[in-house]
Design a protein around this motif. Structure first.
Motif, mmCIF file in Angstrom:
data_model
loop_
_atom_site.group_PDB
_atom_site.id
_atom_site.type_symbol
_atom_site.label_atom_id
_atom_site.label_comp_id
_atom_site.label_asym_id
_atom_site.label_seq_id
_atom_site.Cartn_x
_atom_site.Cartn_y
_atom_site.Cartn_z
ATOM 1 N N MET A 45 0.830 -1.192 0.000
ATOM 2 C CA MET A 45 0.000 0.000 0.000
ATOM 3 C C MET A 45 0.865 1.242 0.000
ATOM 4 O O MET A 45 2.010 1.220 0.466
ATOM 5 C CB MET A 45 -0.910 0.035 1.234
ATOM 6 C CG MET A 45 -2.080 -0.910 1.208
ATOM 7 S SD MET A 45 -3.143 -0.633 2.638
ATOM 8 C CE MET A 45 -3.493 1.123 2.480
ATOM 9 N N VAL B 93 -1.722 7.596 7.166
ATOM 10 C CA VAL B 93 -0.929 6.479 7.686
ATOM 11 C C VAL B 93 0.366 6.994 8.296
ATOM 12 O O VAL B 93 0.795 6.561 9.376
ATOM 13 C CB VAL B 93 -0.636 5.458 6.564
ATOM 14 C CG1 VAL B 93 0.368 4.414 7.040
ATOM 15 C CG2 VAL B 93 -1.922 4.786 6.106
ATOM 16 N N GLU C 211 1.251 -2.949 14.033
ATOM 17 C CA GLU C 211 -0.083 -2.963 13.437
ATOM 18 C C GLU C 211 -0.795 -1.661 13.775
ATOM 19 O O GLU C 211 -0.843 -1.255 14.938
ATOM 20 C CB GLU C 211 -0.888 -4.153 13.945
ATOM 21 C CG GLU C 211 -2.261 -4.256 13.302
ATOM 22 C CD GLU C 211 -2.982 -5.557 13.622
ATOM 23 O OE1 GLU C 211 -4.112 -5.741 13.138
ATOM 24 O OE2 GLU C 211 -2.391 -6.391 14.351
ATOM 25 N N LEU D 20 -8.298 2.934 10.003
ATOM 26 C CA LEU D 20 -9.044 1.849 9.368
ATOM 27 C C LEU D 20 -10.519 2.184 9.186
ATOM 28 O O LEU D 20 -11.308 1.304 8.825
ATOM 29 C CB LEU D 20 -8.916 0.563 10.207
ATOM 30 C CG LEU D 20 -7.502 0.014 10.425
ATOM 31 C CD1 LEU D 20 -7.555 -1.255 11.260
ATOM 32 C CD2 LEU D 20 -6.814 -0.238 9.099
ATOM 33 N N TRP E 65 -12.977 0.659 6.363
ATOM 34 C CA TRP E 65 -12.415 -0.560 5.806
ATOM 35 C C TRP E 65 -13.346 -1.737 6.077
ATOM 36 O O TRP E 65 -14.107 -1.734 7.045
ATOM 37 C CB TRP E 65 -11.057 -0.850 6.448
ATOM 38 C CG TRP E 65 -9.941 0.039 5.964
ATOM 39 C CD1 TRP E 65 -10.022 1.362 5.668
ATOM 40 C CD2 TRP E 65 -8.596 -0.340 5.753
ATOM 41 N NE1 TRP E 65 -8.807 1.835 5.282
ATOM 42 C CE2 TRP E 65 -7.903 0.817 5.327
ATOM 43 C CE3 TRP E 65 -7.899 -1.527 5.885
ATOM 44 C CZ2 TRP E 65 -6.548 0.808 5.027
ATOM 45 C CZ3 TRP E 65 -6.544 -1.543 5.584
ATOM 46 C CH2 TRP E 65 -5.875 -0.381 5.154
ATOM 47 N N ARG F 178 -6.521 -5.758 8.350
ATOM 48 C CA ARG F 178 -5.434 -5.318 9.213
ATOM 49 C C ARG F 178 -4.423 -4.519 8.395
ATOM 50 O O ARG F 178 -4.200 -4.808 7.217
ATOM 51 C CB ARG F 178 -4.742 -6.522 9.869
ATOM 52 C CG ARG F 178 -5.681 -7.450 10.583
ATOM 53 C CD ARG F 178 -4.995 -8.736 11.016
ATOM 54 N NE ARG F 178 -4.023 -8.517 12.083
ATOM 55 C CZ ARG F 178 -3.227 -9.471 12.566
ATOM 56 N NH1 ARG F 178 -3.273 -10.709 12.046
ATOM 57 N NH2 ARG F 178 -2.377 -9.209 13.549
ATOM 58 N N LEU F 179 -3.826 -3.523 9.029
ATOM 59 C CA LEU F 179 -2.835 -2.687 8.364
ATOM 60 C C LEU F 179 -1.504 -2.839 9.116
ATOM 61 O O LEU F 179 -1.395 -2.449 10.283
ATOM 62 C CB LEU F 179 -3.271 -1.221 8.355
ATOM 63 C CG LEU F 179 -2.339 -0.226 7.652
ATOM 64 C CD1 LEU F 179 -2.113 -0.631 6.204
ATOM 65 C CD2 LEU F 179 -2.915 1.186 7.722
ATOM 66 N N CYS G 276 4.055 -0.401 4.048
ATOM 67 C CA CYS G 276 2.894 -0.970 4.732
ATOM 68 C C CYS G 276 2.095 -1.827 3.754
ATOM 69 O O CYS G 276 2.214 -1.687 2.534
ATOM 70 C CB CYS G 276 2.012 0.118 5.332
ATOM 71 S SG CYS G 276 1.237 1.225 4.145
ATOM 72 N N ALA H 250 -1.851 -4.291 3.611
ATOM 73 C CA ALA H 250 -3.118 -4.671 4.243
ATOM 74 C C ALA H 250 -3.357 -6.158 4.043
ATOM 75 O O ALA H 250 -2.970 -6.729 3.023
ATOM 76 C CB ALA H 250 -4.276 -3.870 3.645
#
Length: 203
Positions: free
Chosen positions: A1, A7, A37, A43, A46, A51-52, A77, A79
């Motif tokens: 990503m 972020v 995380e 999020l 989403w 999970r990111l 990063c 997802a």
């Protein structure tokens, strides 16, 4: 990503205790790399269960930092919707997949960007030849090279190893490969040949 501004700002708020050391395939700690995380507002919107995961790592010497990096660390990063697995394990899995993407990129640079021939049967043969070359490019560094040489791109391998001038001499029922003494990477070639000679014979 892509590391967005949202972020990036969230990463800056992650406490030091929330960072977990990244790992290698053998379970050992990856030097200079940590994973965490991200949760909360980042999020928002989403799908449930996503999970990111973010990794920060010291860049290799000479690498240029990006605007989205932080505190001298390179940020990446990804997802995932995989649950019940440690984030370090998920990050390792993702990193190994990235190697597959590198192979695809190398394939395009090596000969799959354009089909050079006119007929389908001819191009089919061309693809077979390119695939054999890609297999050799994938396995040869792992089996024969060590250190940073394992990470050389196909273009660099071609320049430093594959186009090296040499002479194959047969004497006393032995074949001797003579390489130019002034070539800076001759030792890489001889060491690679020695490593290959030590591999067990599949037959």
């Amino acid at each position: 990503m892509t590391v967005t501004e949202q972020v990036h700002s969230r990463v800056l708020k992650v406490p030091a205790s929330a960072w977990t050391p990244a790992v290698e395939t053998g379970g050992e700690i990856r030097d200079g790399a940590w994973v965490a995380e991200l949760t909360g507002d980042v999020l928002h919107g989403w799908p449930k269960g996503m999970r990111l995961i973010v990794r920060k790592e010291r860049p290799h010497p000479g690498a240029q930092l990006r605007l989205t990096d932080a505190d001298g660390m390179r940020l990446t990063c990804f997802a995932t919707n995989t649950s019940g697995r440690p984030i370090a394990e998920l990050e390792l899995r993702h990193r190994l997949r990235a190697r597959a993407e590198d192979r695809i990129r190398a394939a395009r640079a090596t000969g799959l960007r354009n089909l050079p021939l006119h007929r389908t049967a001819q191009n089919r043969i061309w693809l077979e030849i390119v695939q054999i070359a890609l297999d050799l490019l994938a396995w040869m560094p792992m089996l024969a090279l060590t250190g940073k040489a394992r990470l050389w791109e196909p273009r660099r391998l071609r320049l430093r190893l594959f186009t090296t001038a040499g002479q194959l001499v047969t004497t006393g029922r032995r074949r001797i490969l003579r390489l130019a003494r002034h070539w800076p990477w001759s030792t890489h070639i001889t060491a690679a040949l020695d490593r290959l000679a030590l591999l067990p014979n599949p037959g």
